[in-house]
Design a protein around this motif. Structure first.
Motif, PDB file in Angstrom:
ATOM      1  N   UNK A  22      45.546  25.229  45.272  1.00  7.64           N
ATOM      2  CA  UNK A  22      46.802  24.779  45.861  1.00  7.64           C
ATOM      3  C   UNK A  22      46.907  25.566  47.160  1.00  7.64           C
ATOM      4  N   UNK A  23      46.532  24.940  48.259  1.00 10.00           N
ATOM      5  CA  UNK A  23      46.403  25.692  49.504  1.00 10.00           C
ATOM      6  C   UNK A  23      47.759  26.079  50.088  1.00 10.00           C
ATOM      7  N   UNK A  24      48.815  25.382  49.691  1.00  8.10           N
ATOM      8  CA  UNK A  24      50.145  25.795  50.131  1.00  8.10           C
ATOM      9  C   UNK A  24      50.570  27.086  49.439  1.00  8.10           C
ATOM     10  N   UNK A  25      50.324  27.152  48.144  1.00  7.47           N
ATOM     11  CA  UNK A  25      50.651  28.371  47.388  1.00  7.47           C
ATOM     12  C   UNK A  25      49.592  29.459  47.575  1.00  7.47           C
ATOM     13  N   UNK A  26      48.422  29.052  48.125  1.00  5.79           N
ATOM     14  CA  UNK A  26      47.300  29.973  48.353  1.00  5.79           C
ATOM     15  C   UNK A  26      46.776  30.568  47.047  1.00  5.79           C
ATOM     16  N   UNK A  27      46.741  29.720  46.016  1.00  4.14           N
ATOM     17  CA  UNK A  27      46.216  30.112  44.711  1.00  4.14           C
ATOM     18  C   UNK A  27      45.005  29.242  44.392  1.00  4.14           C
ATOM     19  N   UNK A  28      43.972  29.859  43.830  1.00  7.39           N
ATOM     20  CA  UNK A  28      42.743  29.117  43.540  1.00  7.39           C
ATOM     21  C   UNK A  28      42.142  29.566  42.219  1.00  7.39           C
ATOM     22  N   UNK A  52      42.962  33.266  40.855  1.00  5.24           N
ATOM     23  CA  UNK A  52      43.813  33.625  39.720  1.00  5.24           C
ATOM     24  C   UNK A  52      43.169  33.311  38.370  1.00  5.24           C
ATOM     25  N   UNK A  53      41.958  32.770  38.374  1.00  5.48           N
ATOM     26  CA  UNK A  53      41.303  32.485  37.103  1.00  5.48           C
ATOM     27  C   UNK A  53      39.901  31.943  37.310  1.00  5.48           C
ATOM     28  N   UNK A  70      31.556  38.255  40.964  1.00  8.14           N
ATOM     29  CA  UNK A  70      32.893  37.802  41.332  1.00  8.14           C
ATOM     30  C   UNK A  70      33.938  38.801  40.860  1.00  8.14           C
ATOM     31  N   UNK A  71      33.827  39.228  39.606  1.00 15.08           N
ATOM     32  CA  UNK A  71      34.795  40.187  39.070  1.00 15.08           C
ATOM     33  C   UNK A  71      34.794  41.478  39.876  1.00 15.08           C
ATOM     34  N   UNK A  78      40.800  38.815  36.498  1.00 10.51           N
ATOM     35  CA  UNK A  78      41.451  37.519  36.270  1.00 10.51           C
ATOM     36  C   UNK A  78      40.950  36.958  34.946  1.00 10.51           C
ATOM     37  N   UNK A  79      41.752  36.135  34.270  1.00  9.38           N
ATOM     38  CA  UNK A  79      41.313  35.587  32.992  1.00  9.38           C
ATOM     39  C   UNK A  79      40.157  34.605  33.155  1.00  9.38           C
TER      40      UNK A  79
END
Length: 213
Positions: A22-28, A52-53, A70-71, A78-79
């Motif tokens: 969600x590029x508006x929220x800047x969450x991936x 975030x996951x 990545x971790x 992240x979960x």
């Protein structure tokens, strides 16, 4: 603005890893961290996205080998989400030794148990978990109905299907998964798969030779 998707083709067998944001929220989220986890993290960072996951379609080595890197590259854990049916495969590093590969680092153990019909979110976008065994016993796909996109892992490819000759594979089970979980989706649904170019449900319905045997 639509769901933003970045495909990165990584690793020895050219596996598709996806950043879905969600590029508006800047969450991936990262779908199938195939390899080079530091590159995946850097790609998200360059776009200003917070990962975030991690969502796994299945646990073959070429879909999880970037998990450790990545971790290590992320500021906080992240979960990791995976179907419990994949745990035996995860526990043997995704079968890497079958291919003469030693020492992959899949990263933190999965902490989110996926199940058929489960809903996952990235910002304002909702995904449904579709259970699609056959390539592996606990294979899942991620379907975003609002954006007409399916992350199919190794269930179906452009003009082909996932292999079923590895431990836990079943041709009959895979074909049933394709019939009930893929071909029931709208023809315009984009299929973003684990290897090769993207396709659509409509294209595969007509042109995939494995569906007309």
């Amino acid at each position: 603005m639509a769901l933003e998707i970045v495909r990165m083709t990584l690793g020895l067998v050219q596996t598709n890893c996806y950043l879905a944001a969600d590029s508006e929220a800047k969450l991936a989220v990262v779908i199938d961290p195939a390899d080079d986890g530091d590159k995946i993290a850097a790609e998200a960072q360059a776009r200003g996205w917070q990962i975030v996951g991690v969502w796994l379609t299945h646990a073959h080595f070429d879909h999880i080998a970037g998990g450790g890197g990545l971790a290590a590259a992320l500021p906080e854990p992240v979960p990791v989400a995976m179907h419990p049916g994949e745990q035996p495969l995860w526990d043997v590093q995704g079968g890497a030794q079958l291919f003469g590969i030693d020492g992959i680092d899949p990263g933190p153990d999965p902490s989110v148990a996926l199940a058929a019909g489960q809903k996952l979110t990235v910002g304002r976008y909702e995904f449904e978990v579709l259970f699609a065994p056959g390539h592996t016993p606990g294979h899942v796909m991620f379907y975003c109905a609002s954006e007409n996109v399916l992350f199919s892992g190794d269930v179906i490819f452009q003009g082909s299907i996932g292999r079923t000759d590895l431990p836990g594979g079943s041709y009959q089970t895979l074909m049933e998964s394709i019939r009930t979980q893929v071909l029931t989706l709208p023809d315009e649904t984009q299929i973003l798969n684990g290897h090769g170019p993207e396709t659509t449900v409509g294209r595969e319905r007509v042109y995939n030779p494995f569906l007309h045997q």
